[in-house]
Design a protein around this motif. Structure first.
Motif, PDB file in Angstrom:
ATOM      1  N   ILE A 222       1.007  -1.222  -0.047  1.00 44.79           N
ATOM      2  CA  ILE A 222       0.011   0.099  -0.117  1.00 44.79           C
ATOM      3  C   ILE A 222       0.870   1.341   0.087  1.00 44.79           C
ATOM      4  CG2 ILE A 222      -1.728  -1.306   1.294  1.00 44.79           C
ATOM      5  CD1 ILE A 222      -1.098   0.502   3.672  1.00 44.79           C
ATOM      6  N   ASN A 223       0.247   2.274  -0.348  1.00 42.19           N
ATOM      7  CA  ASN A 223       0.895   3.445  -0.361  1.00 42.19           C
ATOM      8  C   ASN A 223       0.901   4.153   1.143  1.00 42.19           C
ATOM      9  OD1 ASN A 223       1.563   6.343  -0.318  1.00 42.19           O
ATOM     10  ND2 ASN A 223       0.211   6.719  -2.288  1.00 42.19           N
ATOM     11  N   PRO A 224       1.905   4.233   1.895  1.00 38.98           N
ATOM     12  CA  PRO A 224       2.037   4.744   3.263  1.00 38.98           C
ATOM     13  C   PRO A 224       1.581   6.107   3.395  1.00 38.98           C
ATOM     14  CG  PRO A 224       4.207   4.570   2.306  1.00 38.98           C
ATOM     15  CD  PRO A 224       3.305   4.221   1.467  1.00 38.98           C
TER      16      PRO A 224
ATOM     17  N   ASP B 136       4.862   2.021   7.460  1.00 37.53           N
ATOM     18  CA  ASP B 136       3.635   1.414   7.798  1.00 37.53           C
ATOM     19  C   ASP B 136       3.105   1.449   9.373  1.00 37.53           C
ATOM     20  OD1 ASP B 136       5.512   0.131   9.564  1.00 37.53           O
ATOM     21  OD2 ASP B 136       5.563  -1.736   8.316  1.00 37.53           O
ATOM     22  N   ASN B 137       2.126   0.796   9.619  1.00 38.22           N
ATOM     23  CA  ASN B 137       1.561   0.809  10.975  1.00 38.22           C
ATOM     24  C   ASN B 137       2.273   0.466  12.157  1.00 38.22           C
ATOM     25  OD1 ASN B 137      -1.043   1.817  12.321  1.00 38.22           O
ATOM     26  ND2 ASN B 137      -1.288  -0.351  12.830  1.00 38.22           N
TER      27      ASN B 137
ATOM     28  N   THR C  46       7.143  -4.609   2.814  1.00 38.36           N
ATOM     29  CA  THR C  46       6.394  -3.252   2.668  1.00 38.36           C
ATOM     30  C   THR C  46       6.709  -2.703   1.251  1.00 38.36           C
ATOM     31  OG1 THR C  46       8.185  -2.529   4.067  1.00 38.36           O
ATOM     32  CG2 THR C  46       6.174  -2.669   4.971  1.00 38.36           C
TER      33      THR C  46
ATOM     34  N   GLY D  71      -2.464   8.627   6.154  1.00 40.87           N
ATOM     35  CA  GLY D  71      -1.409   7.838   5.993  1.00 40.87           C
ATOM     36  C   GLY D  71      -0.696   7.888   7.412  1.00 40.87           C
ATOM     37  N   TYR D  72       0.653   7.485   7.466  1.00 43.64           N
ATOM     38  CA  TYR D  72       1.278   7.370   8.610  1.00 43.64           C
ATOM     39  C   TYR D  72       2.240   8.571   8.705  1.00 43.64           C
ATOM     40  CZ  TYR D  72      -0.496   2.681   7.776  1.00 43.64           C
ATOM     41  OH  TYR D  72      -1.097   1.421   7.375  1.00 43.64           O
TER      42      TYR D  72
ATOM     43  N   VAL E 111      -3.188   5.528   2.513  1.00 45.97           N
ATOM     44  CA  VAL E 111      -3.470   3.878   2.832  1.00 45.97           C
ATOM     45  C   VAL E 111      -4.621   3.365   1.949  1.00 45.97           C
ATOM     46  CG1 VAL E 111      -2.100   4.265   5.108  1.00 45.97           C
ATOM     47  CG2 VAL E 111      -4.772   4.352   4.982  1.00 45.97           C
ATOM     48  N   ASP E 112      -5.510   4.214   1.268  1.00 46.21           N
ATOM     49  CA  ASP E 112      -6.445   3.758   0.658  1.00 46.21           C
ATOM     50  C   ASP E 112      -6.146   3.264  -1.011  1.00 46.21           C
ATOM     51  OD1 ASP E 112      -8.294   4.270   2.493  1.00 46.21           O
ATOM     52  OD2 ASP E 112      -8.876   6.417   1.548  1.00 46.21           O
TER      53      ASP E 112
END
Length: 524
Positions: free
Chosen positions: A62-64, A373-374, A219, A404-405, A67-68
């Motif tokens: 995913i795109n950090p 990432d999360n 990732t 995002g993060y 995140v969608d």
């Protein structure tokens, strides 16, 4: 692959960086980003011995920064597929090791040329998958090109009879030292330089005549796939690079302990590196060699500033080193140790520069983007809470807006040398400022860590600089400049202590780690 002997290899020169002060370069990057986004959601297969394998189990990239958005779905290797890849690599090695070094190098030269032509496309994919801004992504791609060309030239040099290590001559004998490949190796690159380090580690191994099993970070597997596809495009024989993303606990450990694995090349955390080193040290039935481990395991890097320094330059270097790519570099300067007589002045300048950093989507080229990432997001926020109890929060200290993060660039002041945020690698946008009694105390505080990767010393006193060069204990020490930004062939990169095996990537002895020296003596 048909090649023309390259009898006059040009002197090595680093790939120039793109000037994003020019609108045409911004337009080119934006066009590349649009192209990459049009390919979002694709599936990417494993590549094993020339076969493309789709698996039901997938890694979702995913795109950090948003995140969608799903970059792609990457097939996930199992132990069974890892074993298939090992057998494919063993088979490929038997022929690849016999390919002349100069011919092996030509594959890398060709790959570098194609990557240069598609530079923005590689950078755009990396930007969207890892959260780098334009400059950070462009530098990463340039470094990948540098690694390809530098290691190609190094292999040619090493293969030249007796040039790399001239032997003393004695009457009646003809002696020759050659560097031959090790065998099949496992390449485990990190997510923070998902193209450059992946390319460098892999290219060094294969140009030396080895076959590899490439297990990229979960990732950032799509940019690694793009590199493997490029090597396939230039005609690299099937099985020389096998692309097998998967679980470290399942696939990584299985291959590390495999009796046919000859070497493991790893870049990542201290904890994982030590785990790999421990597993590799145990011999298993069918193993006839000591496995070689090449490890770069991170750092707790710092910048020392004394009262004779250019304080503006020091503050700028501190901020650039701490917050470039959100502090997600093993070379990131997450500590600044400042002599007390200038501490307040430097701290004030650092805070002012930090607060000028704007946070937002990498595709819009903000100075600060998301963390990867999360898991990293939660860990860094936990460290920020620890920092609030260990020092004075000067700026930042919380989440930032965005889908995002995102975390605010955070600076803590008056942090003690034994504090956790001074000792532990955070790998995020968190900077600790510490006060030293004098320049010697500052160096002692810098050295008080289990790591030893990069460091900087800011001073105008030549005697102090000479002392720092002798006593600051790290693999890469810079004087009056930031502690990030090593260039291939210019700053061979690797660290001491728990920072790894000091392998010096991008240096003239790096390929020796993927080879073994064979002395051949013949009576004249």
């Amino acid at each position: 692959m048909t090649t023309t002997p390259n009898t006059a290899v040009k002197p090595y020169a680093n790939e120039p960086f793109t000037d994003f002060g020019k609108q045409e370069n911004i337009d080119a990057m934006q066009a590349a980003i649009a192209k990459v986004k049009s390919e979002f959601g694709r599936s990417y297969p494993l590549r094993v011995g020339g076969r493309k394998i789709e698996t039901e189990a997938k890694i979702t990239s995913i795109n950090p920064g948003n995140v969608d958005e799903v970059i792609g779905f990457v097939s996930k290797a199992s132990q069974e597929i890892a074993e298939e890849a090992m057998q494919a690599a063993l088979l490929a090695f038997e022929t690849w090791k016999k390919v002349p070094a100069r011919e092996r190098a030509e594959y890398l030269f060709k790959a570098a040329s194609l990557m240069r032509e598609r530079k923005h496309e590689f950078s755009a994919l990396m930007l969207l998958e890892s959260g780098k801004n334009y400059v950070e992504a462009d530098v990463d791609t340039a470094e990948a090109i540098d690694f390809l060309e530098f290691y190609a030239r190094e292999m040619i040099r090493l293969s030249t009879v007796n040039e790399s290590q001239p032997l003393a001559k004695i009457p009646g004998e003809d002696n020759h030292l050659s560097y031959i490949p090790l065998g099949v190796g496992v390449i485990i690159p990190p997510w923070n330089f998902p193209l450059a380090i992946c390319v460098g580690m892999t290219a060094a191994a294969v140009v030396s005549g080895n076959a590899v099993l490439l297990k990229p970070a979960s990732t950032t597997p799509v940019i690694a796939h793009k590199f493997v596809a490029l090597m396939e495009e230039v005609g690299l024989p099937a099985g020389v690079i096998n692309y097998i993303p998967g679980s470290g606990a399942e696939v990584g450990d299985y291959l590390t302990t495999h009796p046919k694995t000859r070497f493991i090349s790893f870049t990542g955390s201290k904890e994982v590196g030590l785990h790999i080193n421990k597993l590799a040290a145990d011999t298993v039935p069918g193993q006839i060699w000591i496995k070689r481990v090449i490890a770069e395991m991170g750092g707790k890097d710092g910048i020392v500033v004394d009262e004779t320094a250019d304080l503006d330059a020091a503050a700028s270097a501190i901020v650039a080193s701490a917050f470039g790519f959100q502090g997600q570099k093993c070379s990131a300067g997450s500590r600044a140790i400042i002599v007390e007589s200038v501490y307040d002045e430097v701290a004030e300048r650092v805070v002012k520069l930090t607060e000028q950093l704007r946070i937002g989507l990498p595709e819009h080229n903000f100075a600060s983007g998301p963390v990867i990432d999360n898991v990293s997001y939660a860990r860094i926020l936990d460290y920020i809470e620890i920092g609030k109890a260990e020092g004075t929060l000067l700026t930042g200290g919380s989440k930032a807006e965005g889908n995002g993060y995102y975390i605010q660039p955070t600076v803590f002041g008056d942090v003690g040398g034994k504090a956790r945020i001074m000792q532990e690698e955070i790998f995020g946008p968190v900077l600790a400022l510490a006060k030293a009694k004098d320049w010697q105390d500052a160096i002692a505080m810098y050295n008080d860590t289990e790591f030893g990767l990069t460091g900087s010393y800011f001073s105008s006193d030549e005697d102090r600089i000479a002392e720092a060069l002798d006593t600051v204990h790290c693999g890469n020490l810079y004087i009056n400049r930031k502690c990030t930004g090593a260039l291939v062939g210019v700053h061979p990169f690797g660290g001491f202590n728990m920072s790894g095996t000091d392998s010096k990537a991008g240096g003239h002895d790096y390929l020796l780690l993927f080879t073994q020296a064979k002395l051949m003596s013949r009576k004249a």
